[in-house]
Write a protein that holds these residues in place. Sequence first.
Motif, mmCIF file in Angstrom:
data_model
loop_
_atom_site.group_PDB
_atom_site.id
_atom_site.type_symbol
_atom_site.label_atom_id
_atom_site.label_comp_id
_atom_site.label_asym_id
_atom_site.label_seq_id
_atom_site.Cartn_x
_atom_site.Cartn_y
_atom_site.Cartn_z
ATOM 1 N N VAL A 129 18.221 30.671 -19.372
ATOM 2 C CA VAL A 129 17.149 31.214 -20.212
ATOM 3 C C VAL A 129 17.715 32.255 -21.167
ATOM 4 O O VAL A 129 17.390 32.274 -22.357
ATOM 5 N N SER A 130 18.606 33.107 -20.685
ATOM 6 C CA SER A 130 19.216 34.137 -21.521
ATOM 7 C C SER A 130 20.009 33.518 -22.671
ATOM 8 O O SER A 130 19.929 33.981 -23.817
ATOM 9 N N ASP A 174 6.348 34.418 -20.495
ATOM 10 C CA ASP A 174 7.240 35.559 -20.286
ATOM 11 C C ASP A 174 8.699 35.155 -20.030
ATOM 12 O O ASP A 174 9.547 36.008 -19.818
ATOM 13 N N HIS A 175 9.023 33.857 -20.102
ATOM 14 C CA HIS A 175 10.385 33.413 -19.813
ATOM 15 C C HIS A 175 11.341 33.560 -20.989
ATOM 16 O O HIS A 175 12.528 33.774 -20.794
ATOM 17 N N THR A 209 7.393 32.142 -29.006
ATOM 18 C CA THR A 209 6.122 32.094 -28.289
ATOM 19 C C THR A 209 6.100 30.824 -27.459
ATOM 20 O O THR A 209 6.367 29.733 -27.980
ATOM 21 N N VAL A 210 5.788 30.962 -26.172
ATOM 22 C CA VAL A 210 5.651 29.806 -25.285
ATOM 23 C C VAL A 210 4.169 29.579 -25.043
ATOM 24 O O VAL A 210 3.436 30.500 -24.667
ATOM 25 N N TYR A 211 3.710 28.355 -25.266
ATOM 26 C CA TYR A 211 2.335 27.972 -24.985
ATOM 27 C C TYR A 211 2.339 27.085 -23.747
ATOM 28 O O TYR A 211 2.666 25.904 -23.821
ATOM 29 N N ALA A 212 1.991 27.647 -22.598
ATOM 30 C CA ALA A 212 1.996 26.918 -21.337
ATOM 31 C C ALA A 212 0.653 26.244 -21.060
ATOM 32 O O ALA A 212 0.532 25.458 -20.126
ATOM 33 N N TYR A 229 8.056 28.149 -31.687
ATOM 34 C CA TYR A 229 7.009 27.855 -30.715
ATOM 35 C C TYR A 229 7.567 26.842 -29.720
ATOM 36 O O TYR A 229 8.191 25.867 -30.118
ATOM 37 N N VAL A 230 7.306 27.074 -28.441
ATOM 38 C CA VAL A 230 7.838 26.225 -27.383
ATOM 39 C C VAL A 230 6.702 25.845 -26.438
ATOM 40 O O VAL A 230 5.860 26.687 -26.109
ATOM 41 N N ILE A 231 6.669 24.565 -26.026
ATOM 42 C CA ILE A 231 5.743 24.139 -24.978
ATOM 43 C C ILE A 231 6.572 23.551 -23.841
ATOM 44 O O ILE A 231 7.653 22.998 -24.074
ATOM 45 N N PRO A 232 6.096 23.681 -22.605
ATOM 46 C CA PRO A 232 6.796 23.052 -21.481
ATOM 47 C C PRO A 232 6.670 21.524 -21.545
ATOM 48 O O PRO A 232 5.661 20.987 -21.996
ATOM 49 N N GLY A 233 7.713 20.850 -21.058
ATOM 50 C CA GLY A 233 7.692 19.402 -20.927
ATOM 51 C C GLY A 233 7.804 19.026 -19.469
ATOM 52 O O GLY A 233 7.767 19.886 -18.585
#
Length: 166
Positions: free
Chosen positions: A16-17, A44-45, A52-55, A31-35
């Motif tokens: 992640v770092s 917060d990851h 920005t992560v949209y979970a 912008y990132v979404i989980p797959g």
Amino acid sequence: VAGDLFDSPSADKATVSAACSAIGGIELPVYVIPGNHDPSLAPDHLLAPNVTVYAEPQLVDHDGRQLLFVPYARGARMGEVIDRFRGELAPGRWILVGHGNYGGGLSTPHPHEPGVYMPLSRRDIDHSEPALVLLGHIHVPTSQPPVHYPGSPCGLDISETGPRRF
């Protein structure tokens, strides 16, 4: 990033770092979404100021354009999620960023991922009228307008070769 930034249900801190360092070097918002490969990715990851992560599914206004982010959810259908936002979507003026399979012909079978993930049908597109659809899940760049798979930002297996795209 339309999902599968990591190939792990819970990416370790070093991974992640490293991703945050690389993404932090990009001056635009990311912008990132989980797959399905990284379903536990959470807001917060990724700790870079421009990420920005949209979970959860979310409709966002970005520079006057509506973006509907639809992260992977096991057993869900993309059309069902779009329907929740139907009254807010401007036909022909919104962009879908999701993680799943397009039933209109764009799919590449993968032996380690049997079945269909968050299907999106031609009927869903005709009914909701997005201007553009950007999908993750198929890791090879493929296009059939208005649907585009940009491919994986990072190669997840040895068969994924060529330039990386977002």
